[in-house]
Design an enzyme around this catalytic site. Sequence first.
Site, mmCIF file in Angstrom:
data_model
loop_
_atom_site.group_PDB
_atom_site.id
_atom_site.type_symbol
_atom_site.label_atom_id
_atom_site.label_comp_id
_atom_site.label_asym_id
_atom_site.label_seq_id
_atom_site.Cartn_x
_atom_site.Cartn_y
_atom_site.Cartn_z
ATOM 1 N N TYR A 33 0.843 -1.205 0.000
ATOM 2 C CA TYR A 33 0.000 0.000 0.000
ATOM 3 C C TYR A 33 0.880 1.258 0.000
ATOM 4 O O TYR A 33 0.567 2.248 -0.668
ATOM 5 C CB TYR A 33 -0.914 0.043 1.241
ATOM 6 C CG TYR A 33 -2.035 -0.978 1.291
ATOM 7 C CD1 TYR A 33 -2.185 -1.955 0.328
ATOM 8 C CD2 TYR A 33 -2.972 -0.938 2.336
ATOM 9 C CE1 TYR A 33 -3.212 -2.886 0.391
ATOM 10 C CE2 TYR A 33 -4.007 -1.856 2.411
ATOM 11 C CZ TYR A 33 -4.114 -2.836 1.435
ATOM 12 O OH TYR A 33 -5.141 -3.747 1.522
ATOM 13 N N ARG A 65 9.975 1.814 8.691
ATOM 14 C CA ARG A 65 10.320 0.588 9.437
ATOM 15 C C ARG A 65 11.644 0.741 10.181
ATOM 16 O O ARG A 65 11.874 0.078 11.194
ATOM 17 C CB ARG A 65 10.353 -0.629 8.493
ATOM 18 C CG ARG A 65 8.943 -0.978 7.995
ATOM 19 C CD ARG A 65 8.898 -2.227 7.146
ATOM 20 N NE ARG A 65 7.663 -2.241 6.349
ATOM 21 C CZ ARG A 65 7.215 -3.260 5.647
ATOM 22 N NH1 ARG A 65 7.900 -4.390 5.605
ATOM 23 N NH2 ARG A 65 6.099 -3.172 4.961
ATOM 24 N N ASP A 120 -1.033 -8.606 -2.957
ATOM 25 C CA ASP A 120 0.309 -8.270 -3.465
ATOM 26 C C ASP A 120 1.189 -9.491 -3.684
ATOM 27 O O ASP A 120 2.406 -9.368 -3.754
ATOM 28 C CB ASP A 120 0.987 -7.260 -2.529
ATOM 29 C CG ASP A 120 1.565 -7.871 -1.279
ATOM 30 O OD1 ASP A 120 1.057 -8.927 -0.837
ATOM 31 O OD2 ASP A 120 2.553 -7.317 -0.753
ATOM 32 N N GLU A 121 0.575 -10.664 -3.787
ATOM 33 C CA GLU A 121 1.389 -11.865 -3.973
ATOM 34 C C GLU A 121 0.885 -12.683 -5.146
ATOM 35 O O GLU A 121 -0.319 -12.754 -5.391
ATOM 36 C CB GLU A 121 1.346 -12.733 -2.704
ATOM 37 C CG GLU A 121 1.943 -12.016 -1.520
ATOM 38 C CD GLU A 121 1.827 -12.808 -0.227
ATOM 39 O OE1 GLU A 121 1.853 -14.048 -0.286
ATOM 40 O OE2 GLU A 121 1.701 -12.162 0.814
#
Length: 609
Positions: A33, A65, A120-121
């Site tokens: 995202y 992150r 997303d995979e």
Amino acid sequence: MDDRNMESSSSILPDDSSDHSKSIIHIDVDCFYAQVEMVRKPELQSLPLGIQQKNIVVTSNYEARKYGIRKCMLVTDALNVCPNLKLVNGEDLHDYRAASNKIFTVLQSWKCPVEKLGMDENFIDVTNLVQEKLKTVNIATITLSGNMYSESSLECICGCQKRLKIASQIASEMRNKIYDELGFTTCAGIAHNKLLAKLICPFNKPNDQTTIYPEHGASFMSTLQNVRCIPSIGSKTTETLISHKIISVSDLQTAPLDVLKKHFSGDMAVRLKNLSVGEDNTPVKQTGRPQSIGLEDSFKTVSVKSEVEEKFAALLQRLLILVREDGRIPVSLRVTLRKKDVKRLSSHRESRQCQVSPSIFTINNGALTVTDAGQQKLMSIIMRLFNKLINLSKPFHLTLVGLAFTKFQERMTGRSSIVNYLMNDISVQSVLNIQNDCDTSASSMDYSAASPSSSTTTDLSDAEVEPSPKKPKKVTWIAKRRCLSKEEVASPSKLKVGELRLNSRELEKVSELRLSSRDRSLTPRASPAKDNLSDNSDTMKDIAEGDNCDDCPSYVDKEVFNALPDQMQQELKAMWKNPSSSDMVTRSSPRTMNKAKPNSIMKYFVPHK
Ligand code: DCP
Ligand code: MG
Ligand code: MG
């Protein structure tokens, strides 16, 4: 640990029970995202970015992150660890879905099976492609692209290592293409099965890829601290395993099969053992179009009907955008509510669905649209379903509302493409019904001059894959006569079907006229129908000039047949020639089409009473 795998780590022979023949790639988009937002607004790239849904940061970019932001952190906690965190609202999934579909489309260009997993995979089975490449490359020079989970000192006799090296190069090409065309960085895992490909994928994230050989499967699996890390082990199985002190994957590897068989079915126990050592034979299943298209909105509590209605109205607007993009015509609608039981402090979901008339949807320039009246109809259906789910004489508390279209009319391909005409017929003809017939005034005659779309073209062919629903199939049914208001003139697809329908009626009148004139008993009628009739007779003459209907059955109206596009004429002729295929239309038609008999194309060929 399973003996077989102890053996395989020191042997060049593949284990009898494990098949290394496949080459599977798993690709996962980095901070999905967040990347969609960063591609849209590149200035966000250098900032720590969090994607917020309600009070949760569902994901963040890799810059964020670094500060310790983790998926599904509370916004307050995230801002504590990173006060500069830039938050973007990610509650509208539209752009994420669109990006997800684009990635899927890019991956399909390799012509290998692609299975979408979440947004997303994707898994890609490149086994055949690798075999093809093996025929053309110099085996001695095959190199690995990206990282290797662990080096191998021995070459497996089945050749899997070479195959996986080629697969690693294909993975790299795929990732490059996704980046070049869409701007997304991704990770990939390459292995001989889906399980290992998925689990090794994030090993070198972000923006990198990792290959694992079959011989390292068991040792890699033993590093996973929780059986839940195995994708096909759900919460119930995990609970059962934990209750028997099987917590890590390594515990599962050493658990005797007999013990597992006491708590699970024999098949399940064997599957768990296989998974624990990295063995998995589930195939990559090509992803088709979704069986349902839905949206949900969750919130703290809503207890007032008008508020529920507002939520549904907002959901419906967004859902209609998705349906338009999908292109299929929905025929069933489901409403879902999550009800909170205040006394028991629990909640549960309830759904109701009902059929919706395809006539609510119109095809405008090839795109699916819903008029304001159609939207009102949908809202009243939604609220009717809501009223069935909720007893309004008592207080209610909802924490979620959902809407989904759950069944669709499929468009047909190849020989059955004739059915597509029927399908448009159903949806658009009904719109004409709503609009309550035609304007036969002179304005309708302006159309042929005003719109180039009345030219005869058809882009359907037998060899063609399914025509894009957004591509208008422009067909001149009978170009000189039309029965459309000025607004309708803007829509070639309405024209197409509108005219088809009109022609059917006019043909009735034409045949009446022919019968009557034979009887010499026709008296002129001062109604619009009469005007139609005379104009239409001319049209019929024009069309009859190009007569292609020598081989048509006797019941076929030649004028109508000749007005059809070439492609459809060919299909019909083939069908008449080969009676065994003559049930094509009915057999391959969706149920709705069979029901919609009055709209059947056959109607235009059988004599009218
Ligand atoms: N997502 C979500 N809720 C979750 C987990 C994820 O809404 N509990 C959404 C946001 C993610 C997207 O799904 O961007 C994909 O999930 P991933 O687990 O693949 O996470 P990311 O792609 O964000 O990060 P990574 O780089 O770790 O893959
Ligand atoms: Mg991801
Ligand atoms: Mg993911």
